[in-house]
Design a protein around this motif. Structure first.
Motif, short mmCIF file in Angstrom:
data_model
loop_
_atom_site.label_atom_id
_atom_site.label_comp_id
_atom_site.label_asym_id
_atom_site.label_seq_id
_atom_site.Cartn_x
_atom_site.Cartn_y
_atom_site.Cartn_z
N SER A 77 16.10 -20.15 -49.75
CA SER A 77 14.70 -20.53 -49.93
C SER A 77 14.58 -21.49 -51.11
O SER A 77 15.10 -21.24 -52.20
N TYR A 78 13.89 -22.60 -50.89
CA TYR A 78 13.62 -23.56 -51.97
C TYR A 78 12.16 -23.97 -51.89
O TYR A 78 11.71 -24.55 -50.90
N ASN A 79 11.43 -23.64 -52.95
CA ASN A 79 10.00 -23.94 -53.02
C ASN A 79 9.26 -23.36 -51.81
O ASN A 79 8.39 -24.00 -51.23
N ARG A 80 9.70 -22.17 -51.42
CA ARG A 80 9.09 -21.36 -50.35
C ARG A 80 9.38 -21.89 -48.94
O ARG A 80 8.80 -21.42 -47.97
N GLN A 81 10.25 -22.88 -48.84
CA GLN A 81 10.72 -23.37 -47.54
C GLN A 81 12.08 -22.73 -47.29
O GLN A 81 12.99 -22.85 -48.11
N VAL A 82 12.24 -22.05 -46.16
CA VAL A 82 13.43 -21.24 -45.91
C VAL A 82 14.35 -21.92 -44.91
O VAL A 82 13.93 -22.31 -43.81
N LEU A 83 15.62 -22.01 -45.29
CA LEU A 83 16.66 -22.52 -44.41
C LEU A 83 17.48 -21.34 -43.91
O LEU A 83 17.98 -20.54 -44.70
N LEU A 84 17.62 -21.24 -42.59
CA LEU A 84 18.44 -20.19 -41.97
C LEU A 84 19.70 -20.82 -41.42
O LEU A 84 19.64 -21.72 -40.57
N THR A 85 20.86 -20.36 -41.89
CA THR A 85 22.13 -20.85 -41.39
C THR A 85 23.02 -19.66 -41.04
O THR A 85 22.78 -18.54 -41.48
N GLY A 86 24.05 -19.93 -40.27
CA GLY A 86 24.95 -18.85 -39.85
C GLY A 86 25.03 -18.77 -38.35
O GLY A 86 24.77 -19.76 -37.64
N GLU A 87 25.35 -17.58 -37.85
CA GLU A 87 25.56 -17.41 -36.41
C GLU A 87 24.89 -16.14 -35.90
O GLU A 87 24.87 -15.11 -36.59
N VAL A 88 24.35 -16.23 -34.70
CA VAL A 88 23.76 -15.07 -34.03
C VAL A 88 24.27 -15.05 -32.58
O VAL A 88 24.63 -16.09 -32.03
N PRO A 89 24.27 -13.87 -31.94
CA PRO A 89 24.84 -13.76 -30.59
C PRO A 89 24.06 -14.46 -29.49
O PRO A 89 24.64 -14.87 -28.47
N SER A 90 22.73 -14.59 -29.64
CA SER A 90 21.93 -15.11 -28.54
C SER A 90 20.74 -15.92 -29.05
O SER A 90 20.36 -15.82 -30.22
N GLU A 91 20.15 -16.68 -28.14
CA GLU A 91 18.95 -17.44 -28.48
C GLU A 91 17.80 -16.50 -28.85
O GLU A 91 16.99 -16.82 -29.73
N ALA A 92 17.74 -15.35 -28.16
CA ALA A 92 16.70 -14.37 -28.48
C ALA A 92 16.85 -13.87 -29.90
O ALA A 92 15.86 -13.68 -30.63
N ASP A 93 18.10 -13.65 -30.35
CA ASP A 93 18.33 -13.21 -31.73
C ASP A 93 17.92 -14.30 -32.71
O ASP A 93 17.37 -14.02 -33.78
N LYS A 94 18.19 -15.53 -32.36
CA LYS A 94 17.81 -16.65 -33.22
C LYS A 94 16.31 -16.69 -33.44
O LYS A 94 15.83 -16.86 -34.57
N GLN A 95 15.56 -16.51 -32.37
CA GLN A 95 14.11 -16.51 -32.48
C GLN A 95 13.60 -15.27 -33.21
O GLN A 95 12.62 -15.32 -33.96
N GLN A 96 14.29 -14.14 -33.01
CA GLN A 96 13.89 -12.91 -33.69
C GLN A 96 14.04 -13.06 -35.20
O GLN A 96 13.18 -12.61 -35.97
N VAL A 97 15.14 -13.67 -35.62
CA VAL A 97 15.36 -13.87 -37.06
C VAL A 97 14.25 -14.73 -37.65
O VAL A 97 13.71 -14.43 -38.72
N ALA A 98 13.89 -15.80 -36.95
CA ALA A 98 12.82 -16.67 -37.43
C ALA A 98 11.49 -15.91 -37.54
O ALA A 98 10.74 -16.08 -38.51
N GLN A 99 11.22 -15.04 -36.58
CA GLN A 99 9.99 -14.25 -36.62
C GLN A 99 9.99 -13.28 -37.79
O GLN A 99 8.98 -13.09 -38.46
N ILE A 100 11.16 -12.67 -38.03
CA ILE A 100 11.28 -11.74 -39.16
C ILE A 100 10.98 -12.46 -40.47
O ILE A 100 10.22 -11.97 -41.32
N VAL A 101 11.59 -13.62 -40.64
CA VAL A 101 11.42 -14.37 -41.89
C VAL A 101 10.00 -14.88 -42.04
O VAL A 101 9.44 -14.92 -43.14
#
Length: 213
Positions: A77-101
């Protein structure tokens, strides 16, 4: 000539990050004076810096609770803008992480750069950490840039650069990063400010640091 304290601080941070990647069991402490200097030279307000730390801690904890060990997610997080990097098993997980954040307090925006694939290996993460260290060292060596104005994150050879910088600084830092060995791609996520604003927010050297030069 680069100020010795800035070179020490950048080297110490890179070393700490690399050691943490190789061994999560060993606590590492950066000297209080160096930390205080880095905070003072950061172009974010002290409040924004604290909020960014809180965002990273809360988001990482909630992602871990939801996905466990089946995903490898880094939250920056920089100045309240969040960068998500790394790996997830599925597109659904990718969207879930974004929703959580997005539900974490103080988050204003999200850059979702998660890859849908298996978790990266320890050797890949170690390589990325070394690339980050080399990019930071190159920024320290650039006499026309302040390394503390930049946040550098590397994931699978891609270097993400964040910070409150002018267009000139953004172009110069990107150019430098692209020449570093191991960098496959550079992604700019800068908050561009004017030269006039930079003059207003740029930290002024203290009497002690001025006498040391």
């Amino acid at each position: 000539m680069t100020h010795p304290l800035l070179r020490f601080a950048a080297a110490a941070l890179a070393t700490a990050a690399f050691a943490a990647t190789l061994s999560a069991c060993t606590p590492l402490v950066l000297g209080g004076a160096a930390v205080g200097t880095l905070v003072a030279l950061d172009r974010r307000t002290s409040g924004a810096q604290l909020e960014d730390e809180g965002i990273e801690l809360r988001a990482a904890s909630r992602i871990r609770d939801a996905l466990g060990e089946r995903a490898h997610v880094n939250v920056s997080s920089y100045n309240r803008q969040v960068l998500l990097t790394g790996e997830v098993p599925s597109e659904a997980d990718k969207q879930q992480v974004a929703q959580i954040v997005s539900r974490v307090e103080n988050v204003k925006g999200i850059y979702n750069e998660l890859g849908v694939m298996g978790n990266s290996s320890l050797s890949q993460r170690s390589s990325d950490t070394l690339v980050t260290g080399k990019v930071k060292a190159s920024l320290v060596d650039a006499r026309d840039l302040s390394v503390n104005a930049f946040r550098v994150i590397t994931e699978r050879g891609t270097v993400y650069m964040m910070g409150r910088v002018t267009q000139r600084e953004a172009d110069r830092a990107s150019q430098i990063a692209r020449t570093v060995g191991g960098v496959q791609r550079v992604v700019r996520l800068f908050d561009i400010i004017s030269e006039e604003e930079l003059q207003r927010i740029a930290p002024r050297p203290t009497a002690a640091s001025s006498s040391a030069n």
